[in-house]
Scaffold this motif. Structure first.
Motif, PDB file in Angstrom:
ATOM      1  N   LEU A   1       0.849  -1.199   0.000  1.00  0.00           N
ATOM      2  CA  LEU A   1       0.000   0.000   0.000  1.00  0.00           C
ATOM      3  C   LEU A   1       0.881   1.244   0.000  1.00  0.00           C
ATOM      4  N   THR A   2       0.287   2.391  -0.292  1.00  0.00           N
ATOM      5  CA  THR A   2       0.996   3.649  -0.039  1.00  0.00           C
ATOM      6  C   THR A   2       0.895   3.920   1.464  1.00  0.00           C
ATOM      7  N   THR A   3       1.816   4.717   1.981  1.00  0.00           N
ATOM      8  CA  THR A   3       1.761   5.056   3.409  1.00  0.00           C
ATOM      9  C   THR A   3       0.410   5.681   3.787  1.00  0.00           C
ATOM     10  N   PRO A   4      -0.051   6.684   3.031  1.00  0.00           N
ATOM     11  CA  PRO A   4      -1.336   7.298   3.429  1.00  0.00           C
ATOM     12  C   PRO A   4      -2.529   6.345   3.347  1.00  0.00           C
ATOM     13  N   GLN A   5      -2.455   5.344   2.495  1.00  0.00           N
ATOM     14  CA  GLN A   5      -3.551   4.365   2.470  1.00  0.00           C
ATOM     15  C   GLN A   5      -3.610   3.612   3.789  1.00  0.00           C
TER      16      GLN A   5
END
Ligand code: G16
Length: 545
Positions: A164-168
Motif C-alpha cells: 500500500l501507499t503510506t497514506p492508504q
C-alpha cells in the motif's frame, strides 16, 4: 499475561531476530526507524511488540505499522507506527520504541518488555490489534516476517494489507477505529479508500471543466499501481492523466533520478521528462505521501511548484469557499510551515492572504499538531508533504450550515466534497493531487497563473556528511532555525549569512539520512549558491567524516 506467555514469546522472538552484534544505535526519528534494510530486521520485530503494547494500552484500538523508506534509495527501508486516528505515534512513545529496539540480547529484550508493562501500566489481558503494509521494496517481505514474529509472540491480532501507499495505511487505521462510531471515516478496505476519493472528486468537479492534461511521475514506486487503480474508479473523461516512472519490478530505479524528493532538492525535472513548455507535471515520492508540481517555461527554464505553493493555493481556495458559503465569520484558518518554507510564501500568506502562519520543526507530526489547533489548518512542508485538517466542530459547521442562496449552496457543496477528498490523517500524494487538480480547474489556472501568485526567493538545499550528526543540536523552540551545538558554529553561520543580501540559512541534522542539511535563501541565485557552499565547506572542514 498470567502464564507469562508473552514474556516467553519476546525471548523467543528476540532469539529469532537478534539485535546486530555491531551494536547498531537505533533511533525512532522523523519518520520512524530508517536505515539500510539488512540492519532493520530485529527492529521490525521489536516494532511488532511495541505496536501491540500500544494497542493494549489503548484498550485494543487498532494501531498501524508501515514498512517503507519513502524517498530514500531502494536498499534502505524503514518502520513507522501509526496511532488510532491515523496520526503519527505519540511522541512520548518514540523513546519506548527506541528503548526496546536497542535491547542487545533476548534477555534484555524481555527485561525491556517487562519494564514497559510496569512503566506504562499495561493490562496484558486487554486485546491488541495491529494492521500493517509495506511499499514495493523487496526487503519489505523479510521485514514483514520479522514484524509478524513480534506480533504473534505477544498475542496480537493482525491483518497484513500487503503493498500500500503510506497514506492508504493511515486511512485504514482511522477507518478501522471509527467503523462503529457516528462518524465512520470510510469503508475499511483499499477499495473503500478509492471510492471515497473518487466520489468526493466527482462532486468537487461537478460542472467544472478539468484543467487539461497532467503527467504524474510516480518515482517507480508504490504510487504507480495505486494511482492506476484509483483511475479505474473515475469516469473516463474526468481527468486527462498520464502516469510515468511506473516501473516497480526493478528496485534499482526506485526514487532514482525521479520522484518528488529528487525534483525538489535538485530543482530539476525527473528522468523521462518530455514536457513541452508549460505542460503540467507532478511527482510523487517512493511511498506516495509527498507531491510537488513543476513545468518548463520557454527556454527550458525549470519552474517548481512545491509544498509551499500547494499550501498557498489550498489556503487561498478554501478561504474563498468559506467566504462564499457565508461562513467567513465562523471559521478561521491557519497555515503551518517549517523553516524550509520559502520566505516569499510566508510573506504571501501573511500579507496577501492575511492568514496566520506558524512555523514548526521538520516532521509531519509537528506540523499536524499545530494545524489541529485551528478550525482549518493547512500544513505543508516545502518538500510536498502535507494536508489540510478540519476540526470536528468545523466539520459539523460545514455540514449543518444552511445556505441562503444558490451561490452559497454551490460553494458549500464544493467545500463539503473537499473535506472528504482531503486525507486528513496525513499528507497523501494522491489526495493532494486531486485537491490541486480540483482547484486549478475551478480557478481556471494554468501552471503559469499558479506560479504568478508570488515570486520565490532563490533557495538551495544542500547536505553534508559529518562524523556524527547527533552533535548537531538545534535551540529548543527555534523551529530548527538555530543551532545550540556544536558550540560556536551558529555564530560562524551568522557571520557568513550577514555577507549576503537578504540571506537566511540554517543547519539541522536529518532524521532520515546520515547527513546534516543546509538550507539557504538569498536575494540573488549566485549569492544563495555561494552562501550554502560556504556554510557547507565550514561544516565539512570542522566536522566532516
Ligand atoms: C520524511 C518525513 C518528513 C521530512 C522528511 C525529511 O519524509 O516524513 O516530514 O520532511 O522525511 O526529513 P529529514 O530532513 O529529517 O531527513 P519521507 O517522505 O521520507 O517519509
Amino acid at each position: 499475561d498470567p502464564d507469562g506467555k508473552y514474556e516467553q514469546g519476546v525471548l523467543q522472538a528476540s532469539n529469532d531476530y537478534p539485535c546486530p552484534k555491531d551494536g547498531a544505535d537505533f533511533v525512532y526519528g522523523t519518520a520512524g526507524f530508517r536505515m539500510k534494510a539488512d540492519k532493520l530486521t530485529s527492529v521490525a520485530m521489536t516494532v511488532g511488540i511495541l505496536a501491540g503494547l500500544r494497542s493494549r494500552k489503548l484498550h485494543g484500538q487498532t494501531i498501524g505499522v508501515m514498512i517503507t523508506a519513502s524517498h530514500n534509495p531502494a536498499e534502505d527501508n524503514g518502520v513507522k507506527i501509526v496511532d488510532p486516528q491515523g496520526e503519527m505515534l505519540e511522541q512520548e512513545w518514540e523513546k519506548y520504541a527506541t528503548y526496546i529496539a536497542n535491547a542487545k540480547d533476548p534477555q534484555e529484550a524481555q527485561n525491556a518488555y517487562m519494564w514497559m508493562i510496569k512503566e506504562v501500566r499495561i493490562d496484558q489481558k486487554k486485546p491488541a490489534s495491529v494492521i500493517f503494509a509495506r511499499d514495493t521494496r523487496p526487503s519489505g517481505e523479510e521485514l514483514v516476517r520479522a514484524l509478524k514474529t513480534g506480533l504473534d509472540a505477544t498475542g496480537v491480532t493482525s491483518i497484513d494489507y500487503g503493498i500500500l501507499t503510506t497514506p492508504q495505511l493511515h486511512y485504514l487505521v482511522k477507518a478501522t477505529n471509527t467503523k462503529d462510531t457516528s462518524h465512520p471515516y470510510g469503508e475499511v478496505s483499499e477499495e473503500g479508500y478509492y471510492k471515497k476519493l473518487a466520489t468526493a472528486f466527482a462532486t468537487a468537479m461537478d460542472n467544472i471543466k478539468p484543467a487539461g492534461a497532467v503527467t504524474v511521475d510516480c518515482a517507480n514506486g508504490v504510487g504507480a499501481p495505486k494511482l492506476k487503480e484509483f483511475l479505474k474508479h473515475l469516469p473516463a473523461d474526468s481527468i486527462n492523466i498520464r502516469v510515468v516512472n511506473d516501473n516497480i519490478s526493478d528496485p534499482s530505479v526506485l526514487n532514482n533520478d525521479c520522484g518528488a524528493d529528487h525534483v525538489k532538492t535538485q530543482q530539476r525535472a525527473p528522468a523521462g521528462f518530455d514536457g513541452k513548455a508549460y505542460d503540467r507535471w507532478a511527482s510523487f515520492d517512493g511511498d506516495a505521501d509527498r507531491i510537488v508540481y513543476y513545468f518548463q517555461a520557454e527556454g527550458s527554464i525549470f519552474r517548481l511548484l512545491d509544498g509551499d505553493r500547494i499550501a498557498t493555493l489550498a489556503a487561498n481556495f478554501l478561504g474563498e469557499l468559506v467566504q462564499k458559503s457565508g461562513l467567513a465569520d465562523k471559521i478561521t484558518m491557519t497555515v503551518v510551515q517549517t523553516a524550509y518554507a520559502n520566505g516569499s510564501s510566508t510573506r504571501y500568506i501573511e500579507q496577501s492572504l492575511k492568514l496566520k502562519c506558524e512555523c514548526t520543526s521538520t516532521g509531519v507530526k509537528h506540523l499536524h499538531h499545530v494545524a489541529a489547533r485551528s478550525d482549518i489548518g493547512v500544513y505543508f512542508e516545502a518538500n510536498g508533504h502535507g494536508t489540510v485538517l478540519f476540526s470536528p466542530q468545523t466539520l459539523k459547521r460545514i455540514h449543518t450550515h444552511q445556505p441562503e442562496s444558490p451561490a452559497q449552496l454551490e460553494a458549500l457543496t464544493t467545500l463539503r466534497a473537499l473535506t472528504d477528498l482531503i486525507n486528513q490523517t496525513v499528507g497523501d500524494a494522491l489526495s493532494d493531487f486531486l485537491l490541486v487538480e480540483t482547484i486549478l480547474a475551478h480557478k481556471e489556472y494554468t501552471v503559469r497563473e499558479w506560479l504568478a501568485t508570488y515570486t520565490d526567493m532563490p533557495n538551495k538545499l544542500g547536505k553534508q556528511r559529518v562524523a556524527n550528526r547527533a552533535d548537531f543540536v538545534t535551540v529548543p523552540d527555534s523551529a530548527e532555525r538555530k543551532l545550540a551545538r556544536p558550540e560556536g558554529l551558529q555564530e560562524r553561520i551568522d557571520e557568513i549569512v550577514a555577507k549576503y543580501k537578504d540571506g537566511r540559512c540554517f543547519v539541522r541534522a536529518s532524521g532520515t539520512e546520515d547527513v546534516v542539511r543546509i538550507y539557504g535563501e538569498a536575494g540573488e541565485v549566485f549569492d544563495c549558491e555561494n552562501m550554502v557552499r560556504e556554510v557547507g565547506g565550514e561544516i565539512e572542514r570542522r566536522f566532516g567524516p
